[in-house]
Scaffold this motif. Structure first.
Motif, PDB file in Angstrom:
ATOM      1  N   GLU A 243       0.827  -1.213   0.000  1.00  0.00           N
ATOM      2  CA  GLU A 243       0.000   0.000   0.000  1.00  0.00           C
ATOM      3  C   GLU A 243       0.860   1.261   0.000  1.00  0.00           C
ATOM      4  OE1 GLU A 243      -2.829   0.136   3.185  1.00  0.00           O
ATOM      5  OE2 GLU A 243      -3.124  -2.025   3.153  1.00  0.00           O
ATOM      6  N   PHE A 244       2.126   1.145   0.472  1.00  0.00           N
ATOM      7  CA  PHE A 244       2.926   2.342   0.719  1.00  0.00           C
ATOM      8  C   PHE A 244       4.248   2.302  -0.028  1.00  0.00           C
ATOM      9  CE2 PHE A 244       0.436   1.471   4.584  1.00  0.00           C
ATOM     10  CZ  PHE A 244      -0.358   2.610   4.579  1.00  0.00           C
ATOM     11  N   LEU A 245       4.777   3.480  -0.292  1.00  0.00           N
ATOM     12  CA  LEU A 245       6.119   3.620  -0.829  1.00  0.00           C
ATOM     13  C   LEU A 245       7.114   3.187   0.245  1.00  0.00           C
ATOM     14  CD1 LEU A 245       8.319   4.735  -2.749  1.00  0.00           C
ATOM     15  CD2 LEU A 245       7.838   7.012  -1.814  1.00  0.00           C
ATOM     16  N   GLY A 246       7.982   2.237  -0.097  1.00  0.00           N
ATOM     17  CA  GLY A 246       8.942   1.726   0.874  1.00  0.00           C
ATOM     18  C   GLY A 246      10.109   2.677   1.085  1.00  0.00           C
ATOM     19  N   LEU A 247      10.342   3.031   2.346  1.00  0.00           N
ATOM     20  CA  LEU A 247      11.459   3.902   2.715  1.00  0.00           C
ATOM     21  C   LEU A 247      12.168   3.266   3.901  1.00  0.00           C
ATOM     22  CD1 LEU A 247       9.569   7.321   2.685  1.00  0.00           C
ATOM     23  CD2 LEU A 247      11.161   6.531   0.932  1.00  0.00           C
ATOM     24  N   ASP A 248      13.403   2.835   3.704  1.00  0.00           N
ATOM     25  CA  ASP A 248      14.110   2.262   4.842  1.00  0.00           C
ATOM     26  C   ASP A 248      14.711   3.382   5.685  1.00  0.00           C
ATOM     27  OD1 ASP A 248      16.619   3.009   3.709  1.00  0.00           O
ATOM     28  OD2 ASP A 248      16.586   1.200   2.482  1.00  0.00           O
ATOM     29  N   GLU A 249      15.224   3.000   6.855  1.00  0.00           N
ATOM     30  CA  GLU A 249      15.715   3.992   7.810  1.00  0.00           C
ATOM     31  C   GLU A 249      16.840   4.827   7.221  1.00  0.00           C
ATOM     32  OE1 GLU A 249      18.326   5.732  10.702  1.00  0.00           O
ATOM     33  OE2 GLU A 249      18.826   3.938   9.539  1.00  0.00           O
ATOM     34  N   ARG A 250      17.714   4.214   6.422  1.00  0.00           N
ATOM     35  CA  ARG A 250      18.832   4.946   5.838  1.00  0.00           C
ATOM     36  C   ARG A 250      18.332   6.022   4.871  1.00  0.00           C
ATOM     37  NH1 ARG A 250      20.145  -0.238   6.581  1.00  0.00           N
ATOM     38  NH2 ARG A 250      19.127  -0.871   4.641  1.00  0.00           N
ATOM     39  N   THR A 251      17.320   5.660   4.084  1.00  0.00           N
ATOM     40  CA  THR A 251      16.774   6.624   3.125  1.00  0.00           C
ATOM     41  C   THR A 251      16.111   7.785   3.857  1.00  0.00           C
ATOM     42  OG1 THR A 251      16.435   4.888   1.476  1.00  0.00           O
ATOM     43  CG2 THR A 251      15.127   6.895   1.239  1.00  0.00           C
ATOM     44  N   HIS A 254      19.034   9.832   5.179  1.00  0.00           N
ATOM     45  CA  HIS A 254      19.800  10.501   4.127  1.00  0.00           C
ATOM     46  C   HIS A 254      19.037  11.674   3.521  1.00  0.00           C
ATOM     47  CE1 HIS A 254      22.146   6.503   3.347  1.00  0.00           C
ATOM     48  NE2 HIS A 254      22.641   7.187   4.359  1.00  0.00           N
ATOM     49  N   LEU A 255      17.745  11.503   3.343  1.00  0.00           N
ATOM     50  CA  LEU A 255      16.935  12.547   2.715  1.00  0.00           C
ATOM     51  C   LEU A 255      16.478  13.599   3.717  1.00  0.00           C
ATOM     52  CD1 LEU A 255      14.728  10.380   0.310  1.00  0.00           C
ATOM     53  CD2 LEU A 255      16.834  11.622  -0.213  1.00  0.00           C
ATOM     54  N   GLU A 256      16.759  13.370   5.000  1.00  0.00           N
ATOM     55  CA  GLU A 256      16.371  14.306   6.064  1.00  0.00           C
ATOM     56  C   GLU A 256      14.883  14.641   5.970  1.00  0.00           C
ATOM     57  OE1 GLU A 256      19.251  17.443   5.421  1.00  0.00           O
ATOM     58  OE2 GLU A 256      20.606  16.547   6.879  1.00  0.00           O
ATOM     59  N   LEU A 257      14.079  13.590   5.984  1.00  0.00           N
ATOM     60  CA  LEU A 257      12.640  13.773   5.808  1.00  0.00           C
ATOM     61  C   LEU A 257      11.982  14.364   7.045  1.00  0.00           C
ATOM     62  CD1 LEU A 257      11.670  10.491   3.909  1.00  0.00           C
ATOM     63  CD2 LEU A 257      12.239  12.735   2.975  1.00  0.00           C
ATOM     64  N   MET A 604      20.367  14.567  -6.628  1.00  0.00           N
ATOM     65  CA  MET A 604      19.796  13.236  -6.383  1.00  0.00           C
ATOM     66  C   MET A 604      18.702  13.289  -5.335  1.00  0.00           C
ATOM     67  SD  MET A 604      22.774  10.389  -6.696  1.00  0.00           S
ATOM     68  CE  MET A 604      23.621  10.891  -5.232  1.00  0.00           C
ATOM     69  N   ARG A 605      18.979  14.029  -4.270  1.00  0.00           N
ATOM     70  CA  ARG A 605      17.987  14.107  -3.194  1.00  0.00           C
ATOM     71  C   ARG A 605      16.701  14.775  -3.662  1.00  0.00           C
ATOM     72  NH1 ARG A 605      22.917  14.507  -0.108  1.00  0.00           N
ATOM     73  NH2 ARG A 605      22.839  13.209   1.782  1.00  0.00           N
ATOM     74  N   GLN A 606      16.831  15.789  -4.515  1.00  0.00           N
ATOM     75  CA  GLN A 606      15.615  16.482  -4.943  1.00  0.00           C
ATOM     76  C   GLN A 606      14.759  15.576  -5.818  1.00  0.00           C
ATOM     77  OE1 GLN A 606      17.513  19.804  -6.892  1.00  0.00           O
ATOM     78  NE2 GLN A 606      16.674  19.291  -8.888  1.00  0.00           N
ATOM     79  N   VAL A 607      15.388  14.675  -6.561  1.00  0.00           N
ATOM     80  CA  VAL A 607      14.617  13.705  -7.345  1.00  0.00           C
ATOM     81  C   VAL A 607      13.800  12.822  -6.409  1.00  0.00           C
ATOM     82  CG1 VAL A 607      14.790  11.681  -8.846  1.00  0.00           C
ATOM     83  CG2 VAL A 607      16.200  13.702  -9.318  1.00  0.00           C
ATOM     84  N   ALA A 608      14.458  12.320  -5.354  1.00  0.00           N
ATOM     85  CA  ALA A 608      13.769  11.441  -4.400  1.00  0.00           C
ATOM     86  C   ALA A 608      12.670  12.182  -3.655  1.00  0.00           C
ATOM     87  CB  ALA A 608      14.774  10.854  -3.423  1.00  0.00           C
ATOM     88  N   ILE A 609      12.959  13.401  -3.205  1.00  0.00           N
ATOM     89  CA  ILE A 609      11.973  14.157  -2.431  1.00  0.00           C
ATOM     90  C   ILE A 609      10.777  14.528  -3.290  1.00  0.00           C
ATOM     91  CG2 ILE A 609      11.604  16.409  -1.327  1.00  0.00           C
ATOM     92  CD1 ILE A 609      14.221  16.033   0.111  1.00  0.00           C
ATOM     93  N   ASN A 610      11.001  14.864  -4.537  1.00  0.00           N
ATOM     94  CA  ASN A 610       9.869  15.137  -5.424  1.00  0.00           C
ATOM     95  C   ASN A 610       9.012  13.899  -5.630  1.00  0.00           C
ATOM     96  OD1 ASN A 610       9.580  17.928  -6.850  1.00  0.00           O
ATOM     97  ND2 ASN A 610      11.785  17.633  -6.619  1.00  0.00           N
ATOM     98  N   GLN A 611       9.647  12.730  -5.675  1.00  0.00           N
ATOM     99  CA  GLN A 611       8.877  11.495  -5.802  1.00  0.00           C
ATOM    100  C   GLN A 611       8.036  11.249  -4.555  1.00  0.00           C
ATOM    101  OE1 GLN A 611       8.876   9.486  -8.643  1.00  0.00           O
ATOM    102  NE2 GLN A 611       7.194   8.379  -7.670  1.00  0.00           N
ATOM    103  N   ILE A 633      12.196   3.506  -2.565  1.00  0.00           N
ATOM    104  CA  ILE A 633      13.302   4.429  -2.828  1.00  0.00           C
ATOM    105  C   ILE A 633      14.472   3.959  -1.984  1.00  0.00           C
ATOM    106  CG2 ILE A 633      14.185   6.777  -2.620  1.00  0.00           C
ATOM    107  CD1 ILE A 633      11.421   7.831  -3.106  1.00  0.00           C
ATOM    108  N   PHE A 634      15.586   3.668  -2.660  1.00  0.00           N
ATOM    109  CA  PHE A 634      16.806   3.251  -1.966  1.00  0.00           C
ATOM    110  C   PHE A 634      17.850   4.348  -2.112  1.00  0.00           C
ATOM    111  CE2 PHE A 634      14.857  -0.750  -3.404  1.00  0.00           C
ATOM    112  CZ  PHE A 634      14.837  -1.474  -2.225  1.00  0.00           C
ATOM    113  N   THR A 635      18.579   4.627  -1.047  1.00  0.00           N
ATOM    114  CA  THR A 635      19.679   5.575  -1.130  1.00  0.00           C
ATOM    115  C   THR A 635      20.924   4.972  -0.506  1.00  0.00           C
ATOM    116  OG1 THR A 635      19.158   6.635   0.984  1.00  0.00           O
ATOM    117  CG2 THR A 635      18.132   7.565  -0.991  1.00  0.00           C
ATOM    118  N   ARG A 636      22.041   5.169  -1.136  1.00  0.00           N
ATOM    119  CA  ARG A 636      23.339   4.807  -0.567  1.00  0.00           C
ATOM    120  C   ARG A 636      24.183   6.072  -0.627  1.00  0.00           C
ATOM    121  NH1 ARG A 636      27.448   4.511   0.988  1.00  0.00           N
ATOM    122  NH2 ARG A 636      26.327   4.584   2.912  1.00  0.00           N
ATOM    123  N   ILE A 637      23.992   6.917   0.385  1.00  0.00           N
ATOM    124  CA  ILE A 637      24.594   8.238   0.421  1.00  0.00           C
ATOM    125  C   ILE A 637      25.330   8.396   1.751  1.00  0.00           C
ATOM    126  CG2 ILE A 637      24.169  10.718   0.394  1.00  0.00           C
ATOM    127  CD1 ILE A 637      21.572  10.124  -1.140  1.00  0.00           C
TER     128      ILE A 637
END
Length: 843
Positions: A243-251, A254-257, A604-611, A633-637
């Motif tokens: 049901e949801f967009l998967g976001l792991d703890e690292r993402t 990294h994206l400072e959500l 890169m971050r702005q692409v993810a945040i816009n998504q 969304i996976f990030t390795r930053i």
């Protein structure tokens, strides 16, 4: 007195009994006006609370706090990850008892608090349950303060998914059975989470399984902590991760959500948070961490924002009304936990009234908003009929609670409390005037109550209706039927008002809890409305645009911006927007090169945040966009050591990369930043090269941006689905201007030495680095020029030599199977070295 003797007293035996039952908690042991702590509890508390450590009977460590100041100290202990057991004095049934009895009335833990001062208004306070049945792990998250209860289940081997879910919910406390302790994944180093083992009496019966176990455990634990109060939750809801967009703890990190180490406002939550209500803030935070994958829900959010854009005047009116509302979820939690305040009734009454006004306003612009339920309308009527219309007290008895005219008995008692002093003065003045006794006074003490006091000289002239009560050396004391009647009215007034107020207060709390589901529904409506108003304000303030949903998997962003970076740019600076076009069937993997400080990470971050904004149903900081719904969304930053497990920076980096490569799908968005830096150049480049090849080998391919300083990777552009992007620069007379503009192609150089100069490295270091770089680049050009030599040499060998050794055949075969443009520089160098050795041997 020895230490053993000091411990063997009635009071210390009481403490020892409580402490034995709660060894992992700090016991607040009530003694008069203080909560005392003893032994190790006292030592710990003195450090955590910065209070004086003393000794009881010169033997036992002791520290204390005033009971009326306990809330602040409890908050500090909870924030330090400790539990508190509150042990109060109670009356003994034995009239001959020599000491007060003590009884545990409450166990306060981070996951079960309901008090406002112990909670964050914008964040849920989750209590988690970890339960394993054979190979299945059940994971529940309950918020006592909002009655929310959701759960997941996984196979026991899915530790990373279990860890990600725990990290995303950020529970304050986790309950577990000792038998499943080994299955709990290791969490982040900074995660402050209390692990609470379940007592044997909390464990379920053999017949209970799955969700039944979770609810049973929660029910037992809350009854144990609150003793006399029961908590109920909404029906437990099984969460389907699809049901949801998967976001792991690292993402998320990294994206400072939702969090930022330096400034909490510099997050996506900080930018979006225009919410008026605490429930709206919590709703916003949940939507950021759990964006939907449902296209209809996304469109529904956009449609609501459009309505609010067109109804700006009505929106402002609604916001004013929202500011009058209280946090209904948290208020009801206090009701259930026995922490209600009379003043809460004021808040409920205002909230019900404001909700009705909001509904009327929203109906005029056709914004979908549920009607106020009949039950809440009736409850509002109850409050209007019974409750004092002015400011209510924090505690019963401090000021009126019942409305005048509702109860005749209460009105008379209130009048007696208010006018009692005047009655006494009037009676004194009248009796003095009628008797002519100048020394006559009405006095009061706790033994005799109210009495007339007359000097000894005038006492013989006391009126006939006076009745003697006491003879003193200096005078006589009397009473009268009228004085006794007034005394009874005055003294009984407190008892009467206290009784009636408590009866009415308890009745109203019970009635409110009967309407518990209706109040929760109201709170959800308010939170959702507040959320959409917040997104609407962001759209207007930052000029955001409504995107489009596409079904073919393509991701097209035109002139996209990073909302957080843009919001905090220095005055006069302008954010440089950039575009992106990813196609899972064609150009799906972008290799991004460019100097340090050029803006690769921001891009890169702005692409993810816009998504994420897109799947939250928000408008976006773009010129235009048509995006697909992604599953993860996976990030390795960035990276760091995990010292607790002895894992190096590079090992952590590789673990995270391995997780991404094992979990992604064709519908995932992957952001890699400088993978391979933590080892030797050749190792790192080889790993990065292989990762890109691995990703491009899938079809359709995941949408990927791979930022790197390994310029050799740009040679992969001729591979399937791979293309190059770079951050442009302008260089003149040794100065470099970072243009922040993304273009197709390769970057010229990294400008690392220039950046080092800007950072303040000594001039002799940067000059020496420049000389070394010139030498290395010269060597690299030499290798590049010689790159074609082994092919020519190999063809010559093949055509002229009749017999070839095994080593020669291997080299020639490899050279024939590779085109000159696809040979990695490392491999070309190795081939050159082998051919050089071979030629020398032949000579």
């Amino acid at each position: 007195m020895s230490e053993d003797d000091a411990l063997n007293t009635p009071v210390m035996r009481q403490f020892a009994e409580v402490k034995t039952q709660h060894p992992d908690s700090i016991v607040f042991f009530r003694m008069g006006d203080f909560y005392e702590m003893f032994q190790d509890d006292a030592k710990d508390a003195s450090l955590l609370l910065d209070i004086t450590l003393t000794k009881r009977q010169n033997q036992i460590p002791m520290a204390g706090i005033p009971y009326h100041a306990a809330e602040g100290y409890i908050a500090r202990l909870l924030s330090a990850g400790r539990k508190v057991v509150v042990c109060e004095q109670v009356k003994s049934d034995d009239p001959k008892a020599k000491i007060m009895l003590r009884e545990v009335v409450r166990i306060i833990t981070p996951g079960t608090v309901v008090e406002d001062h112990l909670l964050s208004g914008y964040q849920n306070n989750y209590l988690s349950v970890f339960w394993q049945e054979k190979n299945t792990v059940y994971l529940a998250f309950a918020d006592v303060t909002t009655a929310e209860l959701v759960y997941f289940y996984y196979t026991a081997t899915e530790k990373e998914k279990i860890k990600d879910t725990i990290e995303r919910f950020s529970p304050k406390e986790l309950l577990y059975a000792e038998t499943s302790k080994q299955s709990i994944p290791e969490l982040g180093r900074d995660r402050q989470l209390i692990l609470t083992p379940l007592l044997p009496e909390f464990l379920p019966s053999d017949k209970q399984t799955g969700a039944q176990v979770l609810v049973h455990v929660l029910d037992c634990y809350l009854k144990y902590n609150y003793r006399q109060h029961n908590f109920s939750f909404k029906s437990p809801r099984l969460i389907d991760e699809s049901e949801f967009l998967g976001l792991d703890e690292r993402t998320i990190s990294h994206l400072e959500l939702v969090e930022n180490e330096n400034n909490k406002n510099h997050t996506l939550f900080g930018i979006l948070n225009r919410c008026t209500t605490p429930s709206g803030k919590r709703y916003l935070r949940q939507r950021i961490l759990f964006p939907t994958r449902n296209p209809e829900m996304i469109r529904s959010h956009w449609d609501k924002i459009e309505i609010l854009i067109s109804g700006k005047k009505e929106r402002i009116q609604v916001q004013t009304k929202l500011s009058e509302m209280i946090d209904m979820e948290r208020v009801l939690a206090r009701f259930r936990g026995g922490k209600a305040s009379p003043r809460d009734m004021n808040g409920i009454q205002k909230t019900i009234s404001a909700y009705g006004s909001v509904k009327e306003t929203l109906d005029t612009i056709a914004f979908p908003f549920a009607d106020l339920s009949k039950e809440l309308v009736l409850f509002g009527t109850l409050l209007e009929e019974r409750v004092f219309p002015g400011e209510l007290p924090v505690f019963l008895g401090n000021s009126p609670f019942i409305k005048a005219g509702y109860s005749k008995e209460y009105d008379l008692a209130t009048l007696a409390k208010e006018k009692g002093k005047d009655w006494i003065l009037e009676l004194e003045e009248r009796e003095k005037k009628e008797s002519g006794l100048s020394s006559l006074k009405i006095r009061y003490n706790k033994i005799l109550g109210y009495f007339f006091e007359i000097s000894r000289m005038q006492a013989k002239d006391a009126p006939d209706h006076f009745v003697k009560k006491q003879t003193l050396v200096t005078g006589e004391r009397f009473t009268s039927p009228e004085l006794e009647e007034k005394e009874r009215s005055i003294l009984e007034a407190d008892e009467i008002t206290e009784r009636i107020e408590k009866e009415e207060f308890d009745f109203l709390i019970a009635e409110a809890l009967k309407s518990f589901p209706n109040f929760l529904q109201m709170a959800t409506e308010v939170a959702s409305l507040d959320y959409h108003i917040s997104l609407t304000q962001c759209k207007e303030e930052y000029q955001w645009i409504r995107p489009e949903i596409r079904e073919d998997g393509k991701m097209i962003l035109t002139d996209a911006r990073h909302p957080v970076v843009e919001a905090f740019l220095p005055l006069g600076d302008r954010f440089v927007p950039n575009s992106l076009d990813l196609d899972p069937k064609e150009d799906s993997i972008a290799i991004l090169t460019g100097p340090n400080m050029a803006g690769k990470s921001t891009y890169m971050r702005q692409v993810a945040i816009n998504q994420i904004l897109f799947q939250m149903g928000s408008y976006l900081p773009i010129k235009s966009a048509s995006l697909p719904i992604v599953d993860r969304i996976f990030t390795r930053i960035g990276s760091g050591d995990n010292l607790t497990t002895g894992e190096s920076t590079f090992f952590v980096e590789m673990k995270e990369t391995a997780y991404i490569l094992s979990q992604f799908t064709e519908n995932s968005l992957i952001l890699f930043d400088e993978v391979g830096r933590g080892t030797s150049t050749y190792d790192g480049l080889s790993i990065a090269w292989a990762i890109i090849e691995f990703l491009s080998g899938n079809f359709p391919r995941p949408k990927t941006i791979f930022a790197t300083h390994y310029h050799e990777l740009t040679e992969l552009e001729k591979g399937k689905g791979i293309f190059n992007l770079y951050l442009d620069t302008f260089e003149k007379e040794g100065e470099v201007l970072f243009l922040k503009k993304v273009k197709k192609g390769k970057s010229k150089q990294s400008f690392g030495i220039y950046v080092a100069k800007l950072a303040g490295l000594p001039k002799e270091v940067t000059e020496r680095a420049s000389n070394i770089l010139l030498g290395l680049e010269s060597k690299k050009r030499e290798i590049k020029v010689r790159k074609e030599e082994p092919l020519l040499f190999g063809n010559l060998l093949e055509s002229t030599l009749p017999g070839k050794s095994v080593s020669e055949e291997r080299i020639l075969k490899k050279l024939k199977n590779l085109s000159i443009n696809s040979i990695p520089p490392i491999e070309a160098l190795q081939i050159l070295e082998e051919l050089s050795r071979w030629s020398k041997e032949k000579e």
